[in-house]
Design a protein around this motif. Sequence first.
Motif, PDB file in Angstrom:
ATOM      1  N   TYR A  33      39.946  32.380  32.247  1.00 44.26           N
ATOM      2  CA  TYR A  33      39.659  32.065  33.647  1.00 44.26           C
ATOM      3  C   TYR A  33      38.155  32.190  33.913  1.00 44.26           C
ATOM      4  N   TYR A  35      35.832  32.777  37.284  1.00 45.61           N
ATOM      5  CA  TYR A  35      35.846  33.115  38.702  1.00 45.61           C
ATOM      6  C   TYR A  35      34.413  33.128  39.229  1.00 45.61           C
ATOM      7  N   GLN A  37      32.334  35.167  42.239  1.00 49.66           N
ATOM      8  CA  GLN A  37      32.436  36.256  43.191  1.00 49.66           C
ATOM      9  C   GLN A  37      31.144  36.350  43.995  1.00 49.66           C
ATOM     10  N   GLY A  40      30.379  40.951  48.255  1.00 46.85           N
ATOM     11  CA  GLY A  40      31.227  41.411  49.347  1.00 46.85           C
ATOM     12  C   GLY A  40      32.561  40.716  49.443  1.00 46.85           C
ATOM     13  N   GLN A  41      32.847  39.833  48.487  1.00 45.96           N
ATOM     14  CA  GLN A  41      34.108  39.086  48.494  1.00 45.96           C
ATOM     15  C   GLN A  41      34.885  39.357  47.213  1.00 45.96           C
ATOM     16  N   GLY A  42      36.130  38.907  47.196  1.00 46.83           N
ATOM     17  CA  GLY A  42      36.916  39.000  45.985  1.00 46.83           C
ATOM     18  C   GLY A  42      36.651  37.810  45.077  1.00 46.83           C
ATOM     19  N   PRO A  43      37.019  37.909  43.816  1.00 48.56           N
ATOM     20  CA  PRO A  43      36.829  36.788  42.899  1.00 48.56           C
ATOM     21  C   PRO A  43      37.644  35.571  43.337  1.00 48.56           C
ATOM     22  N   LEU A  45      39.026  31.885  41.947  1.00 51.80           N
ATOM     23  CA  LEU A  45      39.248  31.138  40.716  1.00 51.80           C
ATOM     24  C   LEU A  45      38.567  29.769  40.780  1.00 51.80           C
ATOM     25  N   GLN A  48      41.063  27.491  35.199  1.00 46.55           N
ATOM     26  CA  GLN A  48      41.928  28.236  34.282  1.00 46.55           C
ATOM     27  C   GLN A  48      42.267  27.360  33.092  1.00 46.55           C
ATOM     28  N   LEU A  91      32.322  35.394  36.844  1.00 45.99           N
ATOM     29  CA  LEU A  91      33.128  36.263  36.001  1.00 45.99           C
ATOM     30  C   LEU A  91      34.066  35.444  35.129  1.00 45.99           C
ATOM     31  N   GLU A 103      48.089  40.921  33.133  1.00 44.58           N
ATOM     32  CA  GLU A 103      46.860  41.554  33.547  1.00 44.58           C
ATOM     33  C   GLU A 103      45.686  40.806  32.968  1.00 44.58           C
ATOM     34  N   GLN A 104      44.657  40.702  33.779  1.00 48.16           N
ATOM     35  CA  GLN A 104      43.472  39.975  33.356  1.00 48.16           C
ATOM     36  C   GLN A 104      42.380  40.963  32.990  1.00 48.16           C
ATOM     37  N   PHE A 106      38.462  41.347  32.559  1.00 52.46           N
ATOM     38  CA  PHE A 106      37.239  40.701  33.004  1.00 52.46           C
ATOM     39  C   PHE A 106      36.053  41.075  32.115  1.00 52.46           C
ATOM     40  N   GLY A 107      35.169  40.110  31.966  1.00 48.77           N
ATOM     41  CA  GLY A 107      33.903  40.379  31.317  1.00 48.77           C
ATOM     42  C   GLY A 107      32.913  40.964  32.309  1.00 48.77           C
TER      43      GLY A 107
END
Lengths: 115, 110
Positions: A33, A35, A37, A40-43, A45, A48, A91, A103-104, A106-107
Amino acid sequence: EAEVAQSPRYKITEKSQAVAFWCDPISGHATLYWYRQILGQGPELLVQFQDESVVDDSQLPKDRFSAERLKGVDSTLKIQPAELGDSAMYLCASSLVGRGTYEQYFGPGTRLTVT
Amino acid sequence: GQQVMQIPQYQHVQEGEDFTTYCNSSTTLSNIQWYKQRPGGHPVFLIQLVKSGEVKKQKRLTFQFGEAKKNSSLHITATQTTDVGTYFCAGRRSQGNLIFGKGTKLSVKP
């Protein structure tokens, strides 16, 4: 412990230039994936991959963004031309499809600053 | 489109106090995951909840999945300075993509 590798860690570029990010997922992880980001925000997508195939790129701005995973292992995300609004953390994550959990992992990410 | 809302956006607590973050989805989720992102770091998987009404514990952390599978919560008992970071919930749609909430940023005053 195996980790997702990303490079570069930081990138500063001028608007209208091209940039590329690289990701090497955990060995054996079929799903990769990308992403974005924003601070202040979530990742969110972008794209994929399942092996070498794109399974979801609905949120990828295809006029300027492209992604490939030619051999189903590592992947490259490209932006051309970069715009000021592209400044964000990019990400990469991978997961082992087929198990009970997805579960992912992340790098560390590439922080892009467009000036 | 489907959204995952997370509240509060920020939470400041004194060390030793409890902390709770809530996650709500506009649609039923197949499962929900929780991640923690330390300042300057990347998201790290904490747990996944799959069953309606499921409750899981990890030491001082308690995770719940609502009966309707539209909401979830993370509760930390007696916070420590090591709990500092942003906690994200991520709901999975039936097609398999995760939708991340905006996160709750936790700061802990020693």
